[in-house]
Enzyme design. Sequence first.
Site, mmCIF file in Angstrom:
data_model
loop_
_atom_site.group_PDB
_atom_site.id
_atom_site.type_symbol
_atom_site.label_atom_id
_atom_site.label_comp_id
_atom_site.label_asym_id
_atom_site.label_seq_id
_atom_site.Cartn_x
_atom_site.Cartn_y
_atom_site.Cartn_z
ATOM 1 N N ILE A 1 0.815 -1.212 0.000
ATOM 2 C CA ILE A 1 0.000 0.000 0.000
ATOM 3 C C ILE A 1 0.853 1.268 0.000
ATOM 4 O O ILE A 1 0.315 2.372 -0.047
ATOM 5 C CB ILE A 1 -0.981 0.018 1.192
ATOM 6 C CG1 ILE A 1 -0.240 -0.109 2.519
ATOM 7 C CG2 ILE A 1 -2.013 -1.081 1.045
ATOM 8 C CD1 ILE A 1 -1.147 0.018 3.734
ATOM 9 N N SER A 2 2.168 1.117 0.050
ATOM 10 C CA SER A 2 3.063 2.262 -0.105
ATOM 11 C C SER A 2 4.422 1.728 -0.543
ATOM 12 O O SER A 2 4.832 0.645 -0.125
ATOM 13 C CB SER A 2 3.200 3.054 1.202
ATOM 14 O OG SER A 2 3.975 4.226 0.991
#
Length: 713
Positions: A72-73
């Site tokens: 997610i990042s």
Amino acid sequence: MATPATTELTEARRLRHQLADQLLAAGHLRTTAVENVFRTVPRHAFAPEVPTEKAYANDIIPTRHASDGRTISSVSAPWLQADMLEAARIQPGHHVLEIGSGGYNAALLAELVGPSGGVTTLDIDPAVTDRATRFLAETGYDHVRVVTADAEHLPAEVVPAEGFDAVVVTVDTWDLPWIDALADGGRLVAPLRLHQYVQAIGFTKRGGALHSEEPLIVCGFVAMQGAGAWNANRRTVPGRGVHLAWEDGTPLPVDQLSPAFDREPTVTRTHVMVGVQESLAPLYLYLAGALPGFCRLSVDTDSDHGILNPPLRHWPGAAIVRGACLAHLANERITDGDDGNGVYELVVHGYGPTSHLAADEMAKQVQQWQRNHRAAPCPRITVQPVAVPDSASDGQAPHVFRKKHTRISIDWPVIPGTAALLTDDEGRYLLHLRSANKPIWRPGQWALLGGNTEKGETCDEAIVRELAEEIGLAIPGLTALVTLDTLDACGSFKDRVRVYHGRLNVPAHEIQLCEGIQLRWTRIEETTQMTMDPGTAAVLRAHHDTPRPARSGADTLPAVQVREPSDDRSRSIVGAHLVLVRDGAVLLGKRHSGSAFAPSTWHLPAGHREDMESAASCVIREAEEETGLTIAEGDLSLAHVVDLLDPDSPIPRIQLFFTASRWEGEPVVREPDRCTQWRWWPLTALPEPIVEYTRAALASMSRGTPYTAIGWS
């Protein structure tokens, strides 16, 4: 004596310059300014979890994961960061917004804008912004403003009074709600999702809209979170492990598709060949806009999906659903190729009782792309706020994607095919009889020599190559004569050919024909007795009537236009309407004042059916889209038919009116740009103004009359 810290810094510097050299050699770095920032900013400082050597690899570095393991990042791949920074055209003194933080890219931006500019980096995840803040401070970029917020709704205090000079988005985004935050003339670079296809696109803001000007970059980023997260609109065929996703567009029913996978598929050949290394992303994007109801297909590898040819696991297939049938794009290996990489033919597999119709529909669009667009440069993309009135049937035109905040239209440049109008000293024309048994353009007809332009060719180069391939001759003095446009029976553009004129005085039997059946020198009066390509006939007539057409400009050719014959069978537009009655009152909606049809007028929930969609399915879909009501097909009954000939339209309309015995939910305004309110009106006191044929239908239904004819003499 060097200390370990000094040695480590020296190694990081070496790796940093090595990475920049790789990006420069590959063409990702194109300006000195962007090259310098890659040689300056210490990438390893923003990824301390990985070894220094890995930090300078040309790949992503995941930095945060969701509970299910999804990334997610991350620190994005350097090649993609370089391409996007080049596309952003950032100058010293600019004010730049980065959406999707991490720190490293913000530091690159800070170097580009210099001390007189400003960078704001924003992310919805506090853990990500905390990390970015820490690393930016440690590397001397603490003047970068780090904001924790949902990018869907930018905090007002973040946006400069004159807007940002550039916005760089580093998360997959389904929409572009940041037009108002951008200064006029500013740049926005974002990985935009269109039917799950993601391309990094550079836009310039002009006249309140975004306009792309550069090639699209196929890419992937972590997913947008928060209010801007997308909905894949995924449906599963029962018992088959087959999934269909309508990320842009209205999901269609899929339960009826389950039996389609019990029989062998039909195979429709497109005769379009591709190399294994060729990216088909432009074709997929073209099909997504050209085919109504387009969707993406994926399968569970451990499920019984019958005889379906599954697509690649991480690249869902291109598909369309037409009632109980499905068609999807596949390929078949033709040769191994000289380089061992292989050549494939694109084919369409159809599943279901009349799947050949759906497969033919998709195959024709593949061939259309091949003829007109495959050799063309990148498409031009325009992004407008949804508040701007739409002149293209309210966003339902081909290659228009309607989003939450914007309407995105794609213009595909046309690269003409080529043809040679060769004449001799007797005024005759050299015509070519095309094979009747090959899947080619105009089989079995007399036509001009020529063919499609290949990737990277100009038309001038293409006609020389085609003549060499077809008759083994180089014709000196070829000059562009006319542009031939072919329209379909409805007047829509279908095909474009640039026709060249040249002189040749060689008997037909002495010319070595390498492709086709026969060559013939033909006089104009003989052509009426021949089975001839309509475009060729039009060009011959134009040349005969005006042997030397006037050139209207250095780059403009006279145009010859030909329309394909229409089908002799009468066609009608089918509209489906929902009549909901509760306690003696009927549900009507007041159409928006800016509506193209019946503005500020009361009307039933209604719409036109899409290709291969039943009228009942259309009513169910329109009811859900417009009012939020859920209706089962078994609860519908056909109550009335209006046979309408509108004086403002050349095409008759069949208006079908359905009643429902039950439904779920209460009506809400789901499309405020089309309808401003829903209200129950007594059947004995209908509002004014109301659509006239709706009034007539309701009156006839109250009398028990099943049919009403309007506008017919």
